[in-house]
Scaffold this active site. Structure first.
Site, PDB file in Angstrom:
ATOM      1  N   LYS A  19     -39.898  10.882  17.512  1.00  0.00           N
ATOM      2  CA  LYS A  19     -40.373  10.439  18.814  1.00  0.00           C
ATOM      3  C   LYS A  19     -41.678  10.995  18.959  1.00  0.00           C
ATOM      4  CE  LYS A  19     -39.326  10.457  23.813  1.00  0.00           C
ATOM      5  NZ  LYS A  19     -38.290  10.721  24.639  1.00  0.00           N
ATOM      6  N   ASP A  51     -44.783  10.669  28.961  1.00  0.00           N
ATOM      7  CA  ASP A  51     -43.676   9.955  29.158  1.00  0.00           C
ATOM      8  C   ASP A  51     -43.640   9.947  30.987  1.00  0.00           C
ATOM      9  OD1 ASP A  51     -41.381   8.637  29.803  1.00  0.00           O
ATOM     10  OD2 ASP A  51     -40.234   9.974  29.031  1.00  0.00           O
ATOM     11  N   LYS A  94     -40.797   8.610  36.859  1.00  0.00           N
ATOM     12  CA  LYS A  94     -40.240   9.884  37.214  1.00  0.00           C
ATOM     13  C   LYS A  94     -40.847  10.500  38.375  1.00  0.00           C
ATOM     14  CE  LYS A  94     -39.738  11.331  32.190  1.00  0.00           C
ATOM     15  NZ  LYS A  94     -38.303  11.433  32.101  1.00  0.00           N
ATOM     16  N   ASP A 123     -43.650  15.336  25.190  1.00  0.00           N
ATOM     17  CA  ASP A 123     -42.340  14.363  24.740  1.00  0.00           C
ATOM     18  C   ASP A 123     -42.788  13.779  23.393  1.00  0.00           C
ATOM     19  OD1 ASP A 123     -39.921  13.371  25.359  1.00  0.00           O
ATOM     20  OD2 ASP A 123     -40.808  11.434  26.377  1.00  0.00           O
ATOM     21  N   GLU A 134     -37.081   5.625  27.000  1.00  0.00           N
ATOM     22  CA  GLU A 134     -37.889   4.969  25.845  1.00  0.00           C
ATOM     23  C   GLU A 134     -37.851   5.433  24.641  1.00  0.00           C
ATOM     24  OE1 GLU A 134     -38.763   7.453  27.742  1.00  0.00           O
ATOM     25  OE2 GLU A 134     -39.831   8.547  26.374  1.00  0.00           O
ATOM     26  N   ARG A 182     -35.425   6.418  22.877  1.00  0.00           N
ATOM     27  CA  ARG A 182     -34.559   5.702  21.787  1.00  0.00           C
ATOM     28  C   ARG A 182     -35.217   4.272  21.366  1.00  0.00           C
ATOM     29  NH1 ARG A 182     -29.983   6.185  26.325  1.00  0.00           N
ATOM     30  NH2 ARG A 182     -31.360   8.137  26.599  1.00  0.00           N
TER      31      ARG A 182
HETATM   32  N1  BES Z   1     -38.642  12.382  27.470  1.00  0.00           N
HETATM   33  C1  BES Z   1     -37.293  12.416  28.404  1.00  0.00           C
HETATM   34  C2  BES Z   1     -36.403  13.403  28.101  1.00  0.00           C
HETATM   35  C3  BES Z   1     -36.542  14.674  28.469  1.00  0.00           C
HETATM   36  C4  BES Z   1     -36.136  15.169  29.714  1.00  0.00           C
HETATM   37  C5  BES Z   1     -37.245  15.583  27.670  1.00  0.00           C
HETATM   38  C6  BES Z   1     -36.654  16.529  30.016  1.00  0.00           C
HETATM   39  C7  BES Z   1     -37.554  16.810  27.869  1.00  0.00           C
HETATM   40  C8  BES Z   1     -37.260  17.558  29.251  1.00  0.00           C
HETATM   41  C9  BES Z   1     -36.615  11.166  28.267  1.00  0.00           C
HETATM   42  O1  BES Z   1     -37.521   9.812  27.645  1.00  0.00           O
HETATM   43  C10 BES Z   1     -35.795  10.637  29.575  1.00  0.00           C
HETATM   44  O2  BES Z   1     -36.615  10.185  30.174  1.00  0.00           O
HETATM   45  N2  BES Z   1     -34.540  10.565  29.270  1.00  0.00           N
HETATM   46  C11 BES Z   1     -33.850  10.089  30.495  1.00  0.00           C
HETATM   47  C12 BES Z   1     -32.637   9.107  30.177  1.00  0.00           C
HETATM   48  C13 BES Z   1     -32.343   8.463  31.300  1.00  0.00           C
HETATM   49  C14 BES Z   1     -33.019   7.649  31.711  1.00  0.00           C
HETATM   50  C15 BES Z   1     -30.839   7.881  30.781  1.00  0.00           C
HETATM   51  C16 BES Z   1     -33.146  11.361  31.150  1.00  0.00           C
HETATM   52  O3  BES Z   1     -32.789  12.230  30.257  1.00  0.00           O
HETATM   53  O4  BES Z   1     -33.065  11.560  32.311  1.00  0.00           O
HETATM   54 ZN    ZN Z   2     -39.431  10.539  26.938  1.00  0.00          ZN
HETATM   55 MN    MN Z   3     -38.125   8.955  29.570  1.00  0.00          MN
END
Ligand code: BES
Ligand code: ZN
Ligand code: MN
Length: 511
Positions: A275, A280, A287, A298, A359, A361
């Site tokens: 990835k 992000d 966010k 990310d 995103e 996934r």
């Molecule tokens: N890149 C993030 C996950 C992440 C969070 C990586 C903190 C490193 C530190 C990912 O794209 C994301 O935003 N995931 C969400 C998924 C949710 C929307 C189902 C998450 O983990 O909150």
């Molecule tokens: Zn992400």
């Molecule tokens: Mn994300």
């Protein structure tokens, strides 16, 4: 940093260096308050200096010679060296390759902190050790490279005492030429680790999909074949899941394929997929601003894949590996993907995008499918900073591994143990799939409730694994960036996964 190997030095008192380093062992019986045991070199110096080392240890009751623990004796009488440093080797029976690496990393950091520019270390053969003298010396040198890593290219105003001091470390060993040979291989891997750390450390204004792809292209110089697909080619391939994520960005999304052909020409490769979200924001499902800067890393999964390719090429690994990284920037914009949009992935499956912040996934769905369709790999491993939920589950100490194959999972667990990058197996299964069923598409990209988020994300990815493909997914969100220094991992970008996968490749895919 220059690490070199020379023969055992008979008379250490004459060694000219900023620092001369000798080993000491933790007292054989850890429970007693006994003083550390001297190595052969330490004992010889002690004798030559009328018991100076014994007195120094006697005057330092808290010094227990733990692995990597140092004790400095400045201006030592009777020695040419400007400082004598004792380095703890811990328990002699536990001096594995990894333990020797940690001694090297901890010592490099300590020498840097003391402002030592040039040092000589006497590494004596250890009685009854499982590791050869050459293996110990090479592992030690490898640790020096890993632990001595810095990312200070943007620090234009460092004071002299803040700059890395150590430039040359000479290792005296009974097997210098074998040590040098073994070390060459480690240098290859260490360069891969450093590349990953550089990529992960770069901010997103510098490292975006195009500039990331350029850095991948540079691997051609190491013998890696590099192909870069732009948006038009990805659109032709039907990669609408990946493209949807990058749609709001001013930067063109890229898919980079890196192939290392060190094995037989007709041998199916291992595919490693990363990835690479270079930033992000969450997109329209934006966010919160606090801590958003973290999302510059990310692209950690793609960083590991790129560094791994460099490591394999660097040590001329006899194996075929193809690395695929999906590079996108997830931005809000008038043209950005909206919650509720439905995209058709390269696999033909449709996805309802309930949350534009899930995103990674979407990017992996197409990158995984592309890797399988194009290269028919014998196994696929993906890495991604995929979910905050894996950090809730495992903290910052271990990565989560999801696998459809017990042998591959076992291999990853064992390799992680060996290199000090531990992974913990997490579940796949039908109940997680039921959570992403959609009313109006083949699936949605989130479950819509809070629990088991890392497992739901893994189930999503599993839908893009072709029948019969051996696959593992590593969620590295908790282990990609470290808040604290460790001997082999200075704080910041860790490159967690490079040494793990290099070890897995050695154990399971070579020869
Ligand atoms: N890149 C993030 C996950 C992440 C969070 C990586 C903190 C490193 C530190 C990912 O794209 C994301 O935003 N995931 C969400 C998924 C949710 C929307 C189902 C998450 O983990 O909150
Ligand atoms: Zn992400
Ligand atoms: Mn994300």
């Amino acid at each position: 940093m220059d690490v070199s190997f020379i023969d055992i030095v008979e008379d250490l008192t004459g060694v000219q260096a900023d620092a001369l380093v000798v080993g000491v062992f933790a007292a054989a019986d850890g429970s007693d308050a006994g003083a550390p045991d001297l190595s052969v070199s330490a004992a010889a110096l002690d004798a030559a200096t009328g018991g100076m080392i014994g007195r120094a240890l006697g005057a330092s009751p808290r010094y227990t010679a733990k692995n990597g623990e140092t004790l400095a004796i400045p201006a030592p009488g009777g020695l040419e060296a400007r400082t004598l440093i004792l380095v703890g080797l811990g328990d002699a029976r536990k001096l594995t390759a990894l333990a020797w690496q940690k001694v090297g990393g901890a010592l490099a950091q300590a020498l840097d902190a003391r402002g030592v520019g040039q040092a000589v270390i006497a590494l004596d053969p250890v009685d009854g050790a499982d590791i050869s003298a050459a293996g110990a010396a090479a592992s030690f040198g490898y640790g020096v490279l890993l632990g001595g890593y810095r990312f200070d290219k943007y620090r234009t105003k460092l004071k002299p005492e803040q700059k890395p001091a150590l430039t040359a470390l000479t290792v005296a060993t009974s097997e210098p030429s074998a040590a040098q040979d073994a070390f060459e291989e480690f240098v290859g891997v260490a360069r891969g680790v450093a590349l990953t750390r550089d990529l992960v450390s770069e901010p997103a204004n510098i490292l975006h999909p195009e500039s990331f792809a350029d850095r991948c292209r540079a691997l051609a110089g190491d013998g890696v074949a590099v192909d870069i697909l732009g948006e038009a080619q990805m659109a032709d391939l039907g990669m609408r899941a990946l493209l949807g994520v990058g749609q709001g960005s001013a930067r063109e999304s890229k898919l980079v394929v890196m192939r290392w052909q060190g094995g037989e020409a007709d041998d199916a490769p291992l595919a490693v997929v990363g990835k690479g979200v270079t930033f992000d924001t969450g997109g329209i499902s934006i966010k919160p601003s606090a801590g958003m800067w973290d999302m510059k890393w990310d692209m950690g999964g793609a960083g590991v894949v790129t560094g791994l390719m460099r490591a394999l090429a660097g040590r001329k690994a006899p194996v075929n590996v193809v690395g695929v990284v999906g590079l996108v920037e997830n931005m809000p914009d008038g043209n950005a993907q909206r919650p509720g949009d439905i995209v058709t992935s390269m696999s033909g499956q449709t996805i309802e995008v309930w949350n534009t912040d899930a995103e990674g996934r979407l990017v992996l769905a197409d990158a995984l499918w592309y890797a399988q369709e194009t290269y028919k790999p014998k196994a696929v491993i993906d890495l991604a900073t995929l979910t905050g939920a894996i950090i809730v589950a495992l903290g910052e100490h271990q990565a989560g591994v999801f696998a459809n194959d017990d042998e591959l999972a076992q291999g990853l667990l064992a390799a992680g143990e060996a290199v000090g990058e531990p992974v913990w197996r997490m579940p796949l299964g039908e109940p997680y799939h039921r959570e992403i069923d959609s009313q109006i598409a083949d699936m949605k990209n989130i479950s819509g409730q809070r629990w088991g988020g890392a497992c739901v994300a893994a189930a999503f990815l599993e839908r893009f694994i072709q029948p019969g493909t051996v696959w593992a997914h590593l969620d590295i969100a908790g282990v990609t960036f470290a808040a604290k220094d460790r001997p082999l991992v200075p704080k910041g970008a860790t490159a967690f996964g490079v040494r793990l996968l290099d070890q897995l490749v050695r154990d399971r895919f070579e020869g």
